[in-house]
Write a protein that holds these residues in place. Structure first.
Motif, PDB file in Angstrom:
ATOM      1  N   PRO A  55       0.837  -1.202   0.000  1.00  0.00           N
ATOM      2  CA  PRO A  55       0.000   0.000   0.000  1.00  0.00           C
ATOM      3  C   PRO A  55       0.877   1.259   0.000  1.00  0.00           C
ATOM      4  CG  PRO A  55      -0.780  -1.573   1.635  1.00  0.00           C
ATOM      5  CD  PRO A  55       0.541  -2.075   1.141  1.00  0.00           C
ATOM      6  N   LEU A  56       0.441   2.263  -0.765  1.00  0.00           N
ATOM      7  CA  LEU A  56       1.197   3.502  -0.908  1.00  0.00           C
ATOM      8  C   LEU A  56       0.527   4.613  -0.107  1.00  0.00           C
ATOM      9  CD1 LEU A  56       3.602   4.845  -2.389  1.00  0.00           C
ATOM     10  CD2 LEU A  56       2.014   5.357  -4.251  1.00  0.00           C
ATOM     11  N   LEU A  57       1.348   5.351   0.631  1.00  0.00           N
ATOM     12  CA  LEU A  57       0.857   6.459   1.449  1.00  0.00           C
ATOM     13  C   LEU A  57       1.574   7.740   1.056  1.00  0.00           C
ATOM     14  CD1 LEU A  57       1.665   4.005   3.970  1.00  0.00           C
ATOM     15  CD2 LEU A  57      -0.407   5.210   4.569  1.00  0.00           C
ATOM     16  N   LEU A  58       0.798   8.780   0.891  1.00  0.00           N
ATOM     17  CA  LEU A  58       1.325  10.119   0.716  1.00  0.00           C
ATOM     18  C   LEU A  58       1.243  10.744   2.101  1.00  0.00           C
ATOM     19  CD1 LEU A  58       2.249  12.193  -1.420  1.00  0.00           C
ATOM     20  CD2 LEU A  58      -0.151  12.765  -1.751  1.00  0.00           C
ATOM     21  N   GLY A  65       7.511  18.073   5.399  1.00  0.00           N
ATOM     22  CA  GLY A  65       6.565  18.261   4.304  1.00  0.00           C
ATOM     23  C   GLY A  65       6.082  16.926   3.752  1.00  0.00           C
ATOM     24  N   TRP A  66       5.843  16.877   2.441  1.00  0.00           N
ATOM     25  CA  TRP A  66       5.271  15.695   1.794  1.00  0.00           C
ATOM     26  C   TRP A  66       6.317  14.629   1.484  1.00  0.00           C
ATOM     27  CZ3 TRP A  66       0.275  14.834   1.816  1.00  0.00           C
ATOM     28  CH2 TRP A  66      -0.593  15.918   1.922  1.00  0.00           C
ATOM     29  N   GLY A  67       5.901  13.387   1.636  1.00  0.00           N
ATOM     30  CA  GLY A  67       6.743  12.252   1.293  1.00  0.00           C
ATOM     31  C   GLY A  67       5.896  11.078   0.852  1.00  0.00           C
ATOM     32  N   LEU A  68       6.540  10.095   0.292  1.00  0.00           N
ATOM     33  CA  LEU A  68       5.883   8.844  -0.083  1.00  0.00           C
ATOM     34  C   LEU A  68       6.428   7.729   0.781  1.00  0.00           C
ATOM     35  CD1 LEU A  68       5.826   8.826  -3.978  1.00  0.00           C
ATOM     36  CD2 LEU A  68       3.886   9.015  -2.437  1.00  0.00           C
ATOM     37  N   ARG A  69       5.528   6.904   1.267  1.00  0.00           N
ATOM     38  CA  ARG A  69       5.888   5.752   2.084  1.00  0.00           C
ATOM     39  C   ARG A  69       5.106   4.546   1.584  1.00  0.00           C
ATOM     40  NH1 ARG A  69       7.990   6.934   7.279  1.00  0.00           N
ATOM     41  NH2 ARG A  69       8.218   9.155   7.604  1.00  0.00           N
ATOM     42  N   ILE A  70       5.591   3.384   1.913  1.00  0.00           N
ATOM     43  CA  ILE A  70       4.832   2.154   1.695  1.00  0.00           C
ATOM     44  C   ILE A  70       4.579   1.515   3.047  1.00  0.00           C
ATOM     45  CG2 ILE A  70       5.547   1.645  -0.675  1.00  0.00           C
ATOM     46  CD1 ILE A  70       7.621  -0.324   0.587  1.00  0.00           C
ATOM     47  N   GLU A  71       3.425   0.873   3.164  1.00  0.00           N
ATOM     48  CA  GLU A  71       3.144   0.112   4.379  1.00  0.00           C
ATOM     49  C   GLU A  71       3.802  -1.245   4.200  1.00  0.00           C
ATOM     50  OE1 GLU A  71      -0.527  -1.567   7.086  1.00  0.00           O
ATOM     51  OE2 GLU A  71      -0.938  -0.056   5.576  1.00  0.00           O
ATOM     52  N   THR A  72       4.635  -1.629   5.156  1.00  0.00           N
ATOM     53  CA  THR A  72       5.479  -2.799   4.974  1.00  0.00           C
ATOM     54  C   THR A  72       4.958  -4.084   5.603  1.00  0.00           C
ATOM     55  OG1 THR A  72       6.765  -2.158   6.920  1.00  0.00           O
ATOM     56  CG2 THR A  72       7.579  -1.436   4.762  1.00  0.00           C
ATOM     57  N   THR A  78       5.755   1.607   8.297  1.00  0.00           N
ATOM     58  CA  THR A  78       6.011   2.118   6.957  1.00  0.00           C
ATOM     59  C   THR A  78       7.498   2.290   6.702  1.00  0.00           C
ATOM     60  OG1 THR A  78       5.870   4.444   7.628  1.00  0.00           O
ATOM     61  CG2 THR A  78       3.807   3.376   6.941  1.00  0.00           C
ATOM     62  N   ALA A  79       7.829   2.391   5.430  1.00  0.00           N
ATOM     63  CA  ALA A  79       9.191   2.694   5.002  1.00  0.00           C
ATOM     64  C   ALA A  79       9.116   3.864   4.031  1.00  0.00           C
ATOM     65  CB  ALA A  79       9.836   1.488   4.326  1.00  0.00           C
ATOM     66  N   VAL A  80      10.017   4.801   4.183  1.00  0.00           N
ATOM     67  CA  VAL A  80      10.058   5.981   3.322  1.00  0.00           C
ATOM     68  C   VAL A  80      10.631   5.610   1.968  1.00  0.00           C
ATOM     69  CG1 VAL A  80      11.085   8.265   3.012  1.00  0.00           C
ATOM     70  CG2 VAL A  80      10.350   7.534   5.276  1.00  0.00           C
ATOM     71  N   LEU A  81       9.988   6.086   0.909  1.00  0.00           N
ATOM     72  CA  LEU A  81      10.524   5.939  -0.440  1.00  0.00           C
ATOM     73  C   LEU A  81      11.268   7.205  -0.857  1.00  0.00           C
ATOM     74  CD1 LEU A  81       7.527   4.249  -2.285  1.00  0.00           C
ATOM     75  CD2 LEU A  81       9.542   3.166  -1.258  1.00  0.00           C
ATOM     76  N   ASN A 107      11.465   8.913 -10.210  1.00  0.00           N
ATOM     77  CA  ASN A 107      11.854   9.225  -8.831  1.00  0.00           C
ATOM     78  C   ASN A 107      11.905  10.740  -8.685  1.00  0.00           C
ATOM     79  OD1 ASN A 107      12.297   6.522  -7.867  1.00  0.00           O
ATOM     80  ND2 ASN A 107      14.044   6.479  -9.251  1.00  0.00           N
ATOM     81  N   PRO A 108      10.732  11.376  -8.483  1.00  0.00           N
ATOM     82  CA  PRO A 108      10.682  12.835  -8.509  1.00  0.00           C
ATOM     83  C   PRO A 108      11.192  13.529  -7.260  1.00  0.00           C
ATOM     84  CG  PRO A 108       8.530  11.956  -7.992  1.00  0.00           C
ATOM     85  CD  PRO A 108       9.420  10.772  -8.285  1.00  0.00           C
ATOM     86  N   GLY A 109      11.424  12.786  -6.202  1.00  0.00           N
ATOM     87  CA  GLY A 109      11.783  13.414  -4.937  1.00  0.00           C
ATOM     88  C   GLY A 109      13.226  13.201  -4.549  1.00  0.00           C
ATOM     89  N   MET A 110      13.442  13.293  -3.260  1.00  0.00           N
ATOM     90  CA  MET A 110      14.773  13.137  -2.696  1.00  0.00           C
ATOM     91  C   MET A 110      14.731  12.076  -1.596  1.00  0.00           C
ATOM     92  SD  MET A 110      14.377  16.911  -1.044  1.00  0.00           S
ATOM     93  CE  MET A 110      15.870  17.195  -0.230  1.00  0.00           C
ATOM     94  N   VAL A 111      15.820  11.376  -1.408  1.00  0.00           N
ATOM     95  CA  VAL A 111      15.871  10.289  -0.441  1.00  0.00           C
ATOM     96  C   VAL A 111      15.982  10.826   0.987  1.00  0.00           C
ATOM     97  CG1 VAL A 111      17.156   8.244   0.307  1.00  0.00           C
ATOM     98  CG2 VAL A 111      16.854   8.714  -2.123  1.00  0.00           C
ATOM     99  N   ALA A 112      16.795  11.839   1.175  1.00  0.00           N
ATOM    100  CA  ALA A 112      16.988  12.406   2.513  1.00  0.00           C
ATOM    101  C   ALA A 112      15.823  13.332   2.868  1.00  0.00           C
ATOM    102  CB  ALA A 112      18.298  13.179   2.572  1.00  0.00           C
TER     103      ALA A 112
END
Length: 134
Positions: A55-58, A65-72, A78-81, A107-112
């Motif tokens: 599952p994907l979470l915004l 601010g905003w990030g993308l995570r997945i429910e693991t 969750t884990a940050v994408l 991959n539109p964002g940043m890892v950190a």
């Protein structure tokens, strides 16, 4: 964040605006103002191609601010994408574009995680959020 403030109402309005831009892709919305860190979670129906089974979470919080995570694990872990960066309160259309690019395999964002501010900092975030009430 004071749960009875205009900023709290503004955060709810802002997150709903983002969800409205996402339309039918939104499964569930949760805004949490009861803890030391204001957060929002928008569970979406779409997935990133490489992790389609998760599952994907915004998500939004008042520091990064905003990030993308997945429910693991099916229990809320969750884990940050990636993180959107740029601004703590970007225009809802920019958040929609961020999600669209991610679900299209980019991959539109940043890892950190960006650190826009400290939790409950005395800055202009609450004023900016209150503007969403108008």
């Amino acid at each position: 964040m004071d749960t009875t403030s205009r900023a709290a109402d503004g955060l709810v309005t802002y997150v709903r605006s983002v969800a409205d831009d996402l339309g039918g892709d939104v499964f569930e919305i949760d805004v949490n103002l009861d803890r030391e860190l204001a957060t929002a979670i928008v569970l979406v129906n779409s997935h990133v191609p490489t992790l389609a089974e998760f599952p994907l979470l915004l998500t939004w919080d008042e520091v990064s601010g905003w990030g993308l995570r997945i429910e693991t694990d099916g229990h809320g872990d969750t884990a940050v994408l990636e993180f959107m960066g740029e601004d703590i309160l970007p225009d809802p259309a920019q958040v929609e574009q961020f999600l669209l690019e991610a679900t299209n395999g980019q991959n539109p964002g940043m890892v950190a995680a960006p650190a826009f501010r400290f939790p409950n900092a005395q800055d202009d975030l609450e004023r900016r959020l209150a503007e969403f009430c108008e």
